[in-house]
Write an enzyme that holds these catalytic residues in place. Structure first.
Site: not given
Ligand code: NAP
Length: 455
Positions: A228, A262
């Site tokens: 997602e 999102c």
């Molecule tokens: P993110 O940086 O991708 O982090 C999401 C999760 O992934 C966190 O637990 C993060 O851990 C972990 N993570 C990051 N890089 C990783 C890697 N290389 N390998 C494994 N895990 C990793 O995203 P965010 O900034 O927290 O959230 C915002 C994003 O989420 C936006 O793009 C938003 O649109 C999207 N989102 C999508 C939905 C949907 O349902 N489609 C819903 C909500 C949000 P750390 O915190 O330790 O880095």
């Protein structure tokens, strides 16, 4: 990122947490494997009793859970309380419906009897974001646990108190040890968990980069994944729309969750015949928003969740303006303690600027004008994302075209995009794959087993 609780309204770090050691992680994985062997044998009725108890805890203590969310990621307090209540609704929905969704299905064939069975597959890892720190987790965990799987949560590193509070809720609800565990992990530790033979599958909600990394590790290990990811949802307004309602909803749809959703509307695509008035009223709406302390009940927009978020938004807006866009309002960080960014609107956005194609994850709106429905649909689809889309029109032919032709997992006509436990949630293109919620969500991590009984 260090695992820490840092208040976005002040920038103050309140608590830091150590990631799990290799030995502790090993013990947690072993505990999950043991818990799965027992949990998969429990009845739907037993699981439902515990899930309903989790819902009661969430509802009874929504103020406490809300305050934990606000302190870690800055959403306004009432929205945080509502999120705890919505998480309870998700638990109830699956408690009440899982047995029906997963009942054996008889299929008529040449066999004496043939059927499809839905069976759990094991511990599922959930890598989750901070923006809806409760709802994102419950919409994964409620169906997973009701299906007989067990949950492992690696939450975003800035919401550890939320992560631990959720583990506590499931424990207090009566789920045995190991059925739902929060793993305080750094990103670098995630690979080993996905590859571990005791872990059956992984779901990630987050950015494209994180999704690509997790999915490629899962792919190599031949494990199912659901992604997602981000979105840059269009919000299209046609001349026949209920204009007042559309413009009021537009402001709300952009700044919900301090602009960090999102499915927030990000690109406003307006028919040229109403564009001047839309722009005037939209900017007025953005400027009237009360920005401030998220604990203050009057606040409509709080701070961004992290300092990194503010820097990213500043950079995206500056580069978009440098590429020719015009600021209608905002465009700056607020001169106060904490990570506040002014509600912002941009117009004249060129195709080569970051705001045209990238996701802008803050209270920043991009306004576009179009000559008609063909151009509206072309522009709406001209991004790598395909999560949600909202279109406003009273014309039945236009409604059908939007529903058919918008490249999105969810199309809402005359309403803002929202999640509902009863309806599938997810995207196409770089917004990810797989679905959460509804009957589809609970079937993602199952063995859909064919049984053929000959004469
Ligand atoms: P993110 O940086 O991708 O982090 C999401 C999760 O992934 C966190 O637990 C993060 O851990 C972990 N993570 C990051 N890089 C990783 C890697 N290389 N390998 C494994 N895990 C990793 O995203 P965010 O900034 O927290 O959230 C915002 C994003 O989420 C936006 O793009 C938003 O649109 C999207 N989102 C999508 C939905 C949907 O349902 N489609 C819903 C909500 C949000 P750390 O915190 O330790 O880095």
């Amino acid at each position: 990122m260090p695992i820490a609780t840092t208040n976005p309204a002040t920038g103050e770090t309140l608590e830091t947490f150590e990631p799990l050691s290799a030995a502790d992680l090993e013990a947690r994985l072993e505990c999950a494997a043991g818990a799965y062997r027992r949990h998969r044998r429990t009845s739907f009725a037993e699981r439902a009793r515990m899930m309903l108890r989790a819902a009661e805890i969430l509802e009874a203590e929504k103020d406490r859970f809300g305050r934990i969310m606000v302190t870690e990621m800055g959403k306004p307090l009432q929205a945080a309380r509502d999120e705890a209540a919505k998480s309870a609704a998700g638990c109830r929905y699956y408690a009440e419906n899982a047995e029906r969704f997963l009942a054996d299905e008889a299929v008529e064939t040449t066999a004496q009897r043939s059927l499809v069975k839905y069976q759990p597959i094991g511990p599922v890892l959930a890598v989750m974001p901070w923006n809806f720190p409760f709802w994102q987790v419950f919409r994964f965990a409620a169906p997973a646990l009701m299906a007989g799987n067990v949950g492992l949560l690696k939450h975003a590193s800035n919401v550890p108190r939320c992560a631990l509070a959720i583990e506590e809720i499931f424990r207090r609800a009566g789920f045995p040890e190991g059925v739902f565990q929060t793993l305080l992990l750094e990103t670098a530790q995630v690979q080993a968990v996905i590859e571990d033979p005791r872990v059956a599958a992984v779901t990630l909600t987050g950015s494209i980069g994180a999704g690509a990394s997790v999915a490629s590790i899962a792919g190599k290990a031949i494990k199912k994944s659901v992604l997602e990811l981000g979105g840059s949802d269009p919000f299209i307004v046609m001349p026949s729309a209920d204009f007042d309602l559309a413009v009021r909803t537009a402001v709300k749809a952009r700044v919900i969750n301090n602009g960090q959703s999102c499915i927030a509307a990000k690109r406003f695509i307006v028919h040229q015949s109403i564009a001047d008035e839309f722009e005037r009223r939209f900017v007025q709406g953005m400027e009237a928003l009360k920005v401030g302390d998220p604990m203050d009940p009057a606040t409509e927009v709080g701070p961004l969740a992290t300092e990194g978020q503010v820097r990213t938004i500043e950079d995206q807006v500056q580069r978009t303006v440098a590429a020719g866009a015009r600021l209608l309002t905002g465009g700056n960080r607020l001169d106060r303690l904490g990570w506040y960014y002014a509600p912002t609107a941009l117009t004249g956005i060129s195709e080569d600027s970051p705001a045209y194609r990238d996701e802008v994850f803050g209270p920043v709106a991009m306004l576009f004008r179009v000559t008609g429905i063909d151009e509206a649909i072309r522009l709406a689809n001209d991004v790598p994302f395909g999560l949600g889309a909202s279109a406003w029109t009273r014309d039945e032919a236009e409604r059908l075209r939007f529903a058919d032709e918008l490249e999105a997992g969810m199309v809402f006509i005359n309403a803002m995009v929202a999640s509902d436990p009863r309806l599938p949630f997810g995207g196409v293109k770089e917004s990810g794959y797989g679905r959460e919620l509804g009957p589809f969500g609970i079937r993602e991590f199952l063995n859909i087993k064919t049984v053929w009984i000959g004469a």
